[in-house]
Design a protein around this motif. Structure first.
Motif, short mmCIF file in Angstrom:
data_model
loop_
_atom_site.label_atom_id
_atom_site.label_comp_id
_atom_site.label_asym_id
_atom_site.label_seq_id
_atom_site.Cartn_x
_atom_site.Cartn_y
_atom_site.Cartn_z
N ILE A 1 -6.62 1.41 -1.90
CA ILE A 1 -7.96 1.05 -1.39
C ILE A 1 -8.84 1.96 -2.16
O ILE A 1 -10.13 1.32 -2.71
CB ILE A 1 -8.14 1.50 0.33
CG1 ILE A 1 -7.51 0.54 1.19
CG2 ILE A 1 -9.78 1.57 0.44
CD1 ILE A 1 -7.69 0.72 2.53
N LYS A 2 -8.61 3.19 -2.49
CA LYS A 2 -9.54 3.90 -3.41
C LYS A 2 -9.54 3.39 -4.85
O LYS A 2 -10.67 3.32 -5.52
CB LYS A 2 -8.86 5.24 -3.55
CG LYS A 2 -9.53 6.47 -4.16
CD LYS A 2 -8.84 7.79 -4.51
CE LYS A 2 -9.64 8.64 -5.51
NZ LYS A 2 -8.79 9.93 -5.51
N ASP A 3 -8.44 2.94 -5.33
CA ASP A 3 -8.54 2.30 -6.92
C ASP A 3 -9.12 0.93 -6.67
O ASP A 3 -9.97 0.62 -7.76
CB ASP A 3 -7.18 2.37 -7.30
CG ASP A 3 -6.50 3.72 -7.63
OD1 ASP A 3 -7.28 4.71 -7.80
OD2 ASP A 3 -5.41 3.77 -7.75
N LYS B 1 0.92 -1.27 -0.05
CA LYS B 1 0.04 -0.09 0.02
C LYS B 1 0.97 1.43 0.11
O LYS B 1 0.62 2.25 -0.81
CB LYS B 1 -1.15 0.14 1.49
CG LYS B 1 -2.22 -0.84 0.94
CD LYS B 1 -2.77 -1.36 2.39
CE LYS B 1 -3.07 -0.14 3.06
NZ LYS B 1 -3.63 -0.49 4.54
N GLU C 1 -11.56 0.06 -4.93
CA GLU C 1 -13.22 0.42 -4.72
C GLU C 1 -13.75 1.05 -6.09
O GLU C 1 -14.76 0.58 -6.21
CB GLU C 1 -13.31 1.66 -3.59
CG GLU C 1 -13.20 1.22 -2.25
CD GLU C 1 -13.47 2.38 -1.40
OE1 GLU C 1 -13.95 2.27 -0.10
OE2 GLU C 1 -12.73 3.55 -1.54
N GLN C 2 -12.87 1.54 -6.66
CA GLN C 2 -13.39 2.02 -8.16
C GLN C 2 -13.36 0.98 -9.04
O GLN C 2 -14.34 0.91 -10.02
CB GLN C 2 -12.45 3.14 -8.77
CG GLN C 2 -12.66 4.63 -7.92
CD GLN C 2 -11.87 5.48 -8.25
OE1 GLN C 2 -10.81 5.00 -9.02
NE2 GLN C 2 -12.23 6.73 -7.96
N ASP D 1 -11.73 8.63 12.13
CA ASP D 1 -12.47 8.54 10.75
C ASP D 1 -13.88 8.90 11.06
O ASP D 1 -14.71 9.41 10.00
CB ASP D 1 -12.33 7.00 10.38
CG ASP D 1 -11.14 6.78 10.14
OD1 ASP D 1 -10.18 7.51 9.85
OD2 ASP D 1 -10.74 5.47 10.04
N LYS E 1 -16.14 -6.46 -3.70
CA LYS E 1 -15.26 -5.14 -3.25
C LYS E 1 -15.63 -4.88 -1.68
O LYS E 1 -14.38 -4.54 -1.14
CB LYS E 1 -16.45 -3.85 -3.80
CG LYS E 1 -15.64 -2.62 -3.26
CD LYS E 1 -16.26 -1.22 -4.05
CE LYS E 1 -17.82 -1.14 -3.44
NZ LYS E 1 -18.25 0.20 -3.93
N SER F 1 -1.95 7.84 -5.70
CA SER F 1 -3.48 7.33 -5.15
C SER F 1 -3.24 6.36 -4.13
O SER F 1 -2.25 6.09 -3.69
CB SER F 1 -4.11 7.00 -6.54
OG SER F 1 -5.69 6.82 -5.89
N THR F 2 -4.45 5.84 -3.80
CA THR F 2 -4.20 4.79 -2.60
C THR F 2 -4.82 3.50 -3.26
O THR F 2 -5.78 3.84 -4.07
CB THR F 2 -5.17 5.26 -1.20
OG1 THR F 2 -6.41 5.02 -1.58
CG2 THR F 2 -4.89 6.55 -0.77
N LYS G 1 -7.66 -3.03 4.20
CA LYS G 1 -7.40 -2.25 5.54
C LYS G 1 -6.77 -2.99 6.65
O LYS G 1 -6.75 -4.27 6.57
CB LYS G 1 -9.00 -1.92 5.92
CG LYS G 1 -9.75 -1.08 4.96
CD LYS G 1 -11.04 -0.91 5.79
CE LYS G 1 -12.11 -0.08 4.69
NZ LYS G 1 -13.29 0.21 5.17
N VAL H 1 -11.71 -4.57 -0.12
CA VAL H 1 -11.57 -3.50 0.46
C VAL H 1 -11.18 -3.73 1.96
O VAL H 1 -10.19 -3.34 2.69
CB VAL H 1 -12.65 -2.52 0.63
CG1 VAL H 1 -12.41 -1.32 1.41
CG2 VAL H 1 -12.46 -1.79 -1.15
#
Length: 312
Positions: free
Chosen positions: A59-61, A47, A63-64, A125, A71, A56-57, A79, A75
């Motif tokens: 996790i973000k990519d 990561k 998710e997309q 968070d 997913k 970018s991260t 984490k 994801v």
């Protein structure tokens, strides 16, 4: 075309390069081969490398690029443990109604040291102390029990047999030995000691002629009802055999009409560190493996990702 597979020995730079290709080509299956078998420290290295290489991260990519239950699992494993537990607790609290079952599953066996990390994540968070969030979304005896649970259990391994016998007497006098139940005494006595001491209390309770040799779980079932009974029985079951507790939870998510995917994911992803114990207990209880049962009850990339995490 060569597949995407994590090489041995572990090479985070190469994995990061392959992950970038997975994201560009939207070959979500590549995530399974690249990250599903990695341990926590390896994932953190990947990561960090991915963020440095892409801006970018991961996790973000992810998710997309992924969707639905696939997913949720992907994801989830990306984490950290404390981030996953923090977010799972948030999901149990927000929205219409409280998911008491999820609160129990997540918190019942959580070590105090890990609980403190989860609390830090939750505050960061979700902008609210975890204790306050749980208290605001629960009520009555269940709320009181959760308040004690969120203080964290002693993590030492010492056992005081004399104290265990005294606590067994205290529990009897606060429950089966009186009219009504002194719930606060039960909550404090059961949520404070380390797991070894709690097991000693359970043995002392069952060994005593005063209790008619009742098991503490039997006493709980006669003294309590509703979610508080479920929570205390869960804690005592976990104390006896953590693997068996979560094995039963996995089985509950699979048997019957339709798979309870949210519960299945929560246990397999959230309890990955206990999977060897869970798999052994599952085989002993149901005479089949977790792998085969999940294989028969799920499908697609979602199934493949879960099976890769579980391992044969």
């Amino acid at each position: 075309q060569p597949g995407f597979s994590a090489p041995a020995p572990f090479d985070p730079t190469r994995i990061v390069q392959q992950l970038q290709e997975v994201v560009r080509s939207k070959q979500s299956k590549g995530f399974i081969e690249l990250v599903a078998r990695l341990g926590p420290q390896e994932l953190e290295a990947v990561k960090k490398g991915y963020a440095s290489a892409t801006g970018s991260t991961l996790i973000k990519d992810a998710e997309q690029d992924a969707n639905f239950r696939f997913k949720d699992v992907l994801v989830g494993i990306l984490k950290s443990r404390e981030e996953y537990d923090s977010d799972a607790l948030y999901q149990a609290i927000v929205g219409a109604g409280t998911d008491e079952e999820a609160l129990i599953d997540i918190l019942i066996g959580m070590p105090r040291s890990h609980l403190e990390l989860v609390k830090q994540c939750y505050q960061r968070d979700h902008k609210e102390p975890l204790d306050q969030a749980v208290k605001g979304d629960t009520s009555g005896d269940f709320q009181k029990f959760m308040t004690y649970l969120l203080r964290g259990r002693d993590e030492t391994t010492t056992v005081d047999q004399e104290r265990a016998r005294a606590d067994a007497v205290k529990l009897f006098q606060a429950g089966e030995g009186k009219l009504g139940t002194d719930e606060e005494t039960w909550y404090q006595t059961l949520t404070t000691p380390n797991w070894h001491q709690l097991r000693a209390i359970m043995r002392a309770y069952e060994a005593s002629p005063m209790t008619s040799h009742h098991h503490l779980i039997q006493a709980t079932e006669s003294e309590f009802s509703g979610w508080i009974k479920t929570a205390i029985v869960a804690m005592l079951t976990f104390a006896t055999n953590p693997g068996e507790y979560y094995a039963r939870r996995i089985n509950e998510s699979i048997v019957g009409a339709g798979t309870k995917d949210q519960k299945l994911i929560r246990i397999i992803v959230g309890q990955r560190h206990r999977l060897p114990l869970i798999k052994e207990a599952y085989a002993n209880l149901y005479h089949r493996t977790v792998y085969r049962h999940v294989e028969n009850d799920t499908s697609g990339d979602y199934k493949e990702l879960l099976l890769t995490i579980i391992g044969d």
